[in-house]
Design a protein around this motif. Sequence first.
Motif, PDB file in Angstrom:
ATOM      1  N   ALA A 266      -3.157 -18.417  -3.753  1.00 31.77           N
ATOM      2  CA  ALA A 266      -4.396 -17.928  -3.147  1.00 31.77           C
ATOM      3  C   ALA A 266      -5.556 -18.164  -4.108  1.00 31.77           C
ATOM      4  O   ALA A 266      -5.623 -17.554  -5.176  1.00 31.77           O
ATOM      5  N   GLU A 267      -6.444 -19.065  -3.727  1.00 29.16           N
ATOM      6  CA  GLU A 267      -7.626 -19.371  -4.537  1.00 29.16           C
ATOM      7  C   GLU A 267      -8.802 -18.508  -4.061  1.00 29.16           C
ATOM      8  O   GLU A 267      -8.896 -18.181  -2.872  1.00 29.16           O
ATOM      9  N   TYR A 268      -9.687 -18.181  -5.004  1.00 28.76           N
ATOM     10  CA  TYR A 268     -10.884 -17.429  -4.624  1.00 28.76           C
ATOM     11  C   TYR A 268     -12.122 -18.244  -4.959  1.00 28.76           C
ATOM     12  O   TYR A 268     -12.420 -18.493  -6.130  1.00 28.76           O
ATOM     13  N   ILE A 269     -12.828 -18.669  -3.906  1.00 27.55           N
ATOM     14  CA  ILE A 269     -14.072 -19.420  -4.050  1.00 27.55           C
ATOM     15  C   ILE A 269     -15.215 -18.502  -3.658  1.00 27.55           C
ATOM     16  O   ILE A 269     -15.493 -18.303  -2.472  1.00 27.55           O
ATOM     17  N   PRO A 270     -15.892 -17.889  -4.634  1.00 29.87           N
ATOM     18  CA  PRO A 270     -17.006 -17.001  -4.281  1.00 29.87           C
ATOM     19  C   PRO A 270     -18.183 -17.787  -3.733  1.00 29.87           C
ATOM     20  O   PRO A 270     -18.329 -18.990  -4.014  1.00 29.87           O
ATOM     21  N   GLY A 271     -19.004 -17.132  -2.930  1.00 27.15           N
ATOM     22  CA  GLY A 271     -20.156 -17.819  -2.343  1.00 27.15           C
ATOM     23  C   GLY A 271     -21.361 -16.915  -2.251  1.00 27.15           C
ATOM     24  O   GLY A 271     -21.254 -15.690  -2.398  1.00 27.15           O
TER      25      GLY A 271
ATOM     26  N   VAL B 204     -27.389 -13.440 -11.719  1.00 30.29           N
ATOM     27  CA  VAL B 204     -27.335 -11.992 -11.969  1.00 30.29           C
ATOM     28  C   VAL B 204     -26.087 -11.401 -11.326  1.00 30.29           C
ATOM     29  O   VAL B 204     -25.313 -10.677 -11.968  1.00 30.29           O
ATOM     30  N   GLN B 205     -25.883 -11.696 -10.051  1.00 32.14           N
ATOM     31  CA  GLN B 205     -24.758 -11.104  -9.329  1.00 32.14           C
ATOM     32  C   GLN B 205     -23.422 -11.646  -9.823  1.00 32.14           C
ATOM     33  O   GLN B 205     -22.428 -10.907  -9.868  1.00 32.14           O
ATOM     34  N   ARG B 206     -23.395 -12.923 -10.182  1.00 33.83           N
ATOM     35  CA  ARG B 206     -22.143 -13.498 -10.693  1.00 33.83           C
ATOM     36  C   ARG B 206     -21.678 -12.715 -11.930  1.00 33.83           C
ATOM     37  O   ARG B 206     -20.507 -12.363 -12.061  1.00 33.83           O
ATOM     38  N   LYS B 207     -22.615 -12.433 -12.845  1.00 36.67           N
ATOM     39  CA  LYS B 207     -22.293 -11.675 -14.050  1.00 36.67           C
ATOM     40  C   LYS B 207     -21.797 -10.280 -13.680  1.00 36.67           C
ATOM     41  O   LYS B 207     -20.828  -9.772 -14.263  1.00 36.67           O
ATOM     42  N   GLU B 208     -22.444  -9.658 -12.690  1.00 38.63           N
ATOM     43  CA  GLU B 208     -22.064  -8.302 -12.289  1.00 38.63           C
ATOM     44  C   GLU B 208     -20.703  -8.273 -11.602  1.00 38.63           C
ATOM     45  O   GLU B 208     -19.907  -7.351 -11.815  1.00 38.63           O
ATOM     46  N   PHE B 209     -20.414  -9.265 -10.780  1.00 39.35           N
ATOM     47  CA  PHE B 209     -19.110  -9.328 -10.113  1.00 39.35           C
ATOM     48  C   PHE B 209     -17.991  -9.588 -11.124  1.00 39.35           C
ATOM     49  O   PHE B 209     -16.914  -8.990 -11.033  1.00 39.35           O
ATOM     50  N   LYS B 210     -18.250 -10.468 -12.083  1.00 45.71           N
ATOM     51  CA  LYS B 210     -17.234 -10.755 -13.099  1.00 45.71           C
ATOM     52  C   LYS B 210     -16.948  -9.509 -13.934  1.00 45.71           C
ATOM     53  O   LYS B 210     -15.812  -9.273 -14.349  1.00 45.71           O
ATOM     54  N   ARG B 211     -17.992  -8.703 -14.174  1.00 47.35           N
ATOM     55  CA  ARG B 211     -17.797  -7.477 -14.961  1.00 47.35           C
ATOM     56  C   ARG B 211     -16.839  -6.511 -14.280  1.00 47.35           C
ATOM     57  O   ARG B 211     -16.187  -5.684 -14.928  1.00 47.35           O
ATOM     58  N   LEU B 212     -16.711  -6.630 -12.968  1.00 49.72           N
ATOM     59  CA  LEU B 212     -15.785  -5.778 -12.224  1.00 49.72           C
ATOM     60  C   LEU B 212     -14.330  -6.206 -12.407  1.00 49.72           C
ATOM     61  O   LEU B 212     -13.422  -5.548 -11.901  1.00 49.72           O
ATOM     62  N   GLY B 213     -14.127  -7.311 -13.105  1.00 49.63           N
ATOM     63  CA  GLY B 213     -12.765  -7.808 -13.291  1.00 49.63           C
ATOM     64  C   GLY B 213     -12.304  -8.731 -12.183  1.00 49.63           C
ATOM     65  O   GLY B 213     -11.104  -8.977 -12.029  1.00 49.63           O
ATOM     66  N   VAL B 214     -13.242  -9.248 -11.413  1.00 51.65           N
ATOM     67  CA  VAL B 214     -12.907 -10.139 -10.295  1.00 51.65           C
ATOM     68  C   VAL B 214     -12.686 -11.551 -10.825  1.00 51.65           C
ATOM     69  O   VAL B 214     -13.572 -12.131 -11.466  1.00 51.65           O
ATOM     70  N   LEU B 215     -11.517 -12.098 -10.570  1.00 52.20           N
ATOM     71  CA  LEU B 215     -11.182 -13.462 -11.004  1.00 52.20           C
ATOM     72  C   LEU B 215     -11.464 -14.456  -9.885  1.00 52.20           C
ATOM     73  O   LEU B 215     -11.259 -14.155  -8.715  1.00 52.20           O
TER      74      LEU B 215
ATOM     75  N   LEU C  55      -8.209 -16.670   1.695  1.00 49.18           N
ATOM     76  CA  LEU C  55      -9.195 -15.613   1.947  1.00 49.18           C
ATOM     77  C   LEU C  55     -10.557 -16.277   1.758  1.00 49.18           C
ATOM     78  O   LEU C  55     -10.871 -16.738   0.659  1.00 49.18           O
ATOM     79  N   HIS C  56     -11.347 -16.332   2.821  1.00 51.73           N
ATOM     80  CA  HIS C  56     -12.671 -16.966   2.719  1.00 51.73           C
ATOM     81  C   HIS C  56     -13.727 -15.906   2.449  1.00 51.73           C
ATOM     82  O   HIS C  56     -13.874 -14.951   3.208  1.00 51.73           O
ATOM     83  N   ASP C  57     -14.436 -16.087   1.360  1.00 53.05           N
ATOM     84  CA  ASP C  57     -15.432 -15.115   0.917  1.00 53.05           C
ATOM     85  C   ASP C  57     -16.682 -15.189   1.776  1.00 53.05           C
ATOM     86  O   ASP C  57     -17.311 -16.238   1.889  1.00 53.05           O
ATOM     87  N   GLY C  58     -17.042 -14.063   2.384  1.00 49.99           N
ATOM     88  CA  GLY C  58     -18.313 -13.993   3.086  1.00 49.99           C
ATOM     89  C   GLY C  58     -19.433 -13.901   2.072  1.00 49.99           C
ATOM     90  O   GLY C  58     -19.354 -13.117   1.129  1.00 49.99           O
ATOM     91  N   PRO C  59     -20.484 -14.698   2.224  1.00 48.97           N
ATOM     92  CA  PRO C  59     -21.489 -14.780   1.149  1.00 48.97           C
ATOM     93  C   PRO C  59     -22.420 -13.579   1.091  1.00 48.97           C
ATOM     94  O   PRO C  59     -23.102 -13.280   2.067  1.00 48.97           O
ATOM     95  N   PRO C  60     -22.456 -12.881  -0.043  1.00 53.08           N
ATOM     96  CA  PRO C  60     -23.472 -11.827  -0.206  1.00 53.08           C
ATOM     97  C   PRO C  60     -24.846 -12.469  -0.345  1.00 53.08           C
ATOM     98  O   PRO C  60     -24.959 -13.647  -0.682  1.00 53.08           O
ATOM     99  N   TYR C  61     -25.867 -11.695  -0.088  1.00 55.68           N
ATOM    100  CA  TYR C  61     -27.221 -12.230  -0.129  1.00 55.68           C
ATOM    101  C   TYR C  61     -27.751 -12.222  -1.558  1.00 55.68           C
ATOM    102  O   TYR C  61     -27.619 -11.221  -2.268  1.00 55.68           O
TER     103      TYR C  61
ATOM    104  N   PRO D  59     -18.989 -21.992  -7.451  1.00 53.14           N
ATOM    105  CA  PRO D  59     -19.049 -21.250  -6.183  1.00 53.14           C
ATOM    106  C   PRO D  59     -19.644 -22.123  -5.087  1.00 53.14           C
ATOM    107  O   PRO D  59     -20.115 -23.236  -5.349  1.00 53.14           O
ATOM    108  N   TYR D  60     -19.639 -21.618  -3.878  1.00 50.82           N
ATOM    109  CA  TYR D  60     -20.399 -22.301  -2.829  1.00 50.82           C
ATOM    110  C   TYR D  60     -21.715 -21.561  -2.627  1.00 50.82           C
ATOM    111  O   TYR D  60     -21.770 -20.340  -2.669  1.00 50.82           O
TER     112      TYR D  60
END
Length: 938
Positions: free
Chosen positions: A89-94, A136-147, A53-59, A153-154
């Motif tokens: 399945a690896e998750y590489i956030p970007g 900022v966003q990395r902390k917020e995404f992790k708080r959602l329980g996203v591993l 699953l390739h992560d589309g990069p949020p702005y 990241p990229y």
Amino acid sequence: MSDYKKTLCLPKTKFPMKANLKQREPEMLKNWEENNTYAKMVEANNDEKNYVLHDGPPYANGHIHMGTAMNKVLKDIIIKSKNMRGLKAEYIPGWDCHGLPIEHKVEQDLKKKKKDLPTLIIRKLCREYALKFVDVQRKEFKRLGVLGKWEDPYLTLKPEYEAATARELGRVMENGSVVRGKKPIHWCCSCRTALAEAEVEYEDHTSPSIYVRFPLNDKNLLNVLPENVSTEIDLEKTYVAIWTTTPWTIPDNMAVAVHPEFDYCVCRVNGDFYILAESLLPVCSEKFGWDKYEILAKVAGAKLEGLIAKHPIYDRKSPIVTADYVTLDSGTGCVHTAPGHGREDFETGLRYGLEVYSPMNNDGVFLKDVEFFAGLNVFEANPKVIEKLEEVGNLLAQENITHSYPHCWRCKEPVIFRATTQWFVSMENNNLRQKSLDAIRNSVNWIPSWGEERIFKMVENRPDWCISRQRNWGVPIIALICQDCDEVYNDPEWVFSVVDEFEKHETGCDYWFEKSVEELAPKGLKCPKCGGTHWAKETDILDVWFDSGTSYAAVVEKRPELSFPADLYLEGSDQHRGWFHSSLLASMGTRGVPPYKNVLTHGYVVDKNGRKMSKSIGNVIAPQEIIDKHGAEILRMWVSAVNYQEDVRISDEILNRLVDAYRRIRNTCRYLLGNLDGFEPSTDAVSAEELLPVDHFALDLVRRRHETIQKAYETFEFHKVYHTLHNLCVGDLSAFYLDIIKDRLYVSGQKSIERRSAQTVLWQTLMMLVVDMAPVLSFTSEEVFSHIPAGMKGEVETVFALRPELMDASISSEERDRWELLMEVRSEVTKAIEPLRRERTIGHSLDTKINIFASDTILKALQDVDLREFFIVSGAETFPFAEAPSEAHTAEELEELAISVEKASGEKCSRCWRYDTLGENSDHPELCPRCAKVMSGE
């Protein structure tokens, strides 16, 4: 009685009833990080097939909102479910880190200082701003329980990523698909840059609509008219009538277009002569205030081609040309044509050799040589143009209209079409359009299926891709421009040599901005066209959609955890014209194949009334608000509970319902844990063959629900996961099976087959339940898992690495049908008892005895069933339906079924509360025979 209570096998667990998610979730996140839970999840599948699953990069420019939160949770659900189904399945956030919004924010902070700062300083400030919001966003995404690999990241601003993007540009240049030329493109005067199709959104806009006459003093007109008409025509008073909603483009008019196959009329009005489409004459005459008119002749549009009209303001020619895009939907059937301001106008201009005239600067202000309108912004010029047309007598009518008009999706201001020199990826060179259309149809699975048609039409009708932007913060277009003749030098070998330097440079493509032309250009470089040696660096940067669109090359192909093409791209439905679109074109242009196998889209988040969230309306709900009030688990639950493939509603009422549903699921888990206290599967579990009949059916039922949930994960139908999980806990388990076996679990001997049979089913159910919950209710399932005794989970350290061995407890279809019939009978018994409970004749169903009058089919199904346990009554008898008394409750759904209810006879057992014959055991005179046997150790 209190002493007998101590002899019951009551539930016992440390799993708390109160979730307290706001406090427990951060503790869980810390635990996941310290124990490297993500790695353990993935490593459980080290020898298995990869799923990408390739992560589309949020702005990277602000806090996350509900849309980005939903997007990340959906991806997390998929990553976890794929791993738990045995795929690696690896998750590489970007993050998307370049582009105008970041630069615009930096400019706002700098205010007037910006003009005095060099490009490299602006780029440095943009980089710092982007990296701040990545954190900022990395902390917020992790708080959602996203591993995921949050520590690695990229980022599109990393040197290796910038180099990969520039290298892809070089490859497109190498195959001849990149062209530079003057074409009309969407231009934002506020942002002072070109825009791609994906950066334009359409909103209602009020524009001045004007009808203008162009003098047609061309004697050749007489040659195309009948002789009897031509003698009546006064060429000094003859005009072509046009209509436009952009008065400011009138100064740049170069022609009038007509459709070659339409019928046009020459009509006389008050001594003047007008040419316009015959079918539109009645409507136009009313708008122009013509009380009466006389049609002198009709002529096909093709015969008007080549006639020379005169510009309505300036002393210059405006020839009549033909074009197929002219319609009769509105206007006059004669179209004002300005090749510098319209895509179709431009194409017409190319065919007829018209000047591509667009005399304005980057702010959309007319240049000093534009008579009457110099120094005016184009929108400010509208009333002035109208005023001038009225002054010279060529304004026929005016009115304001509200219509769909292009706006910049960043600053929300109206945009214009403006011809400037830009860089384009040609849709026709190398057959890019057709290759992409073929790939859309034949190589990609679009979910939902309507996505295929949507992106197909976009690619089918789109113009060449404008990839240049007139900004500072982005990847430069690597090219040199001859200062003597405007020739371009972008030899691929040289381009790739520059790209190699990007990769080595600490700040990537800053290298381009740091080096002089002399340092960048090959020694002795001469212009192949004019022989000149005066070169300048191209100052335009790449469209950020090219940045993110080349992530397949920068990430999917480069990261060892991934592989090309990706199995899945997942973003919002707006990305059919955004990331899905640019990724497809870039990959087809350089690889000849799409970068993805499957494309999954989700809708927008809207309020309870279906309105888009807006600060001005006051209906915005931020993810942090939900987390602070309910916990991230409820937000995750919301993502799975809705059909995300449509627009998704959220409100306090919706969230409160989910809180209640969550409580029920949690309580079910707690009940299962409590009744498995002391159960050791290796010694206590019974085989499928030894299970009591109702237990066997229950395990088959749970197993089927488990398979439904797992299938729903596979097909990305997460609302089916939620509803099946909720119905399993609330209906199949709490209201049916757990209700039935509660008495047996509590009352039977601790090691009896009756209790062990039920516990075996509870153990299997719990293992399936935590696996089914984990991708969605990640915090809760991990918490439940931590309370499962070691003997049930072995050496596994996290629920995400749990791959339980499940018993094959399937039953025959006939047996399944029998139990499903019995469930319906049970429901009718409950209905029959309920009036007595409401009237307070009884307090509990155990206070009753029931008599069932039924058909032979139902009576046969009831054989070998412990009726007292199944119906939770103290007594039960069966009779043929014909013997049913008239006052008995009659079933509505089942034929030949009636139930009569009476108070149970006998005395109430002090241990199990059933009514029975007491006193048979002198040591336990207060107990029923069943309980007495248990107390005697029999």
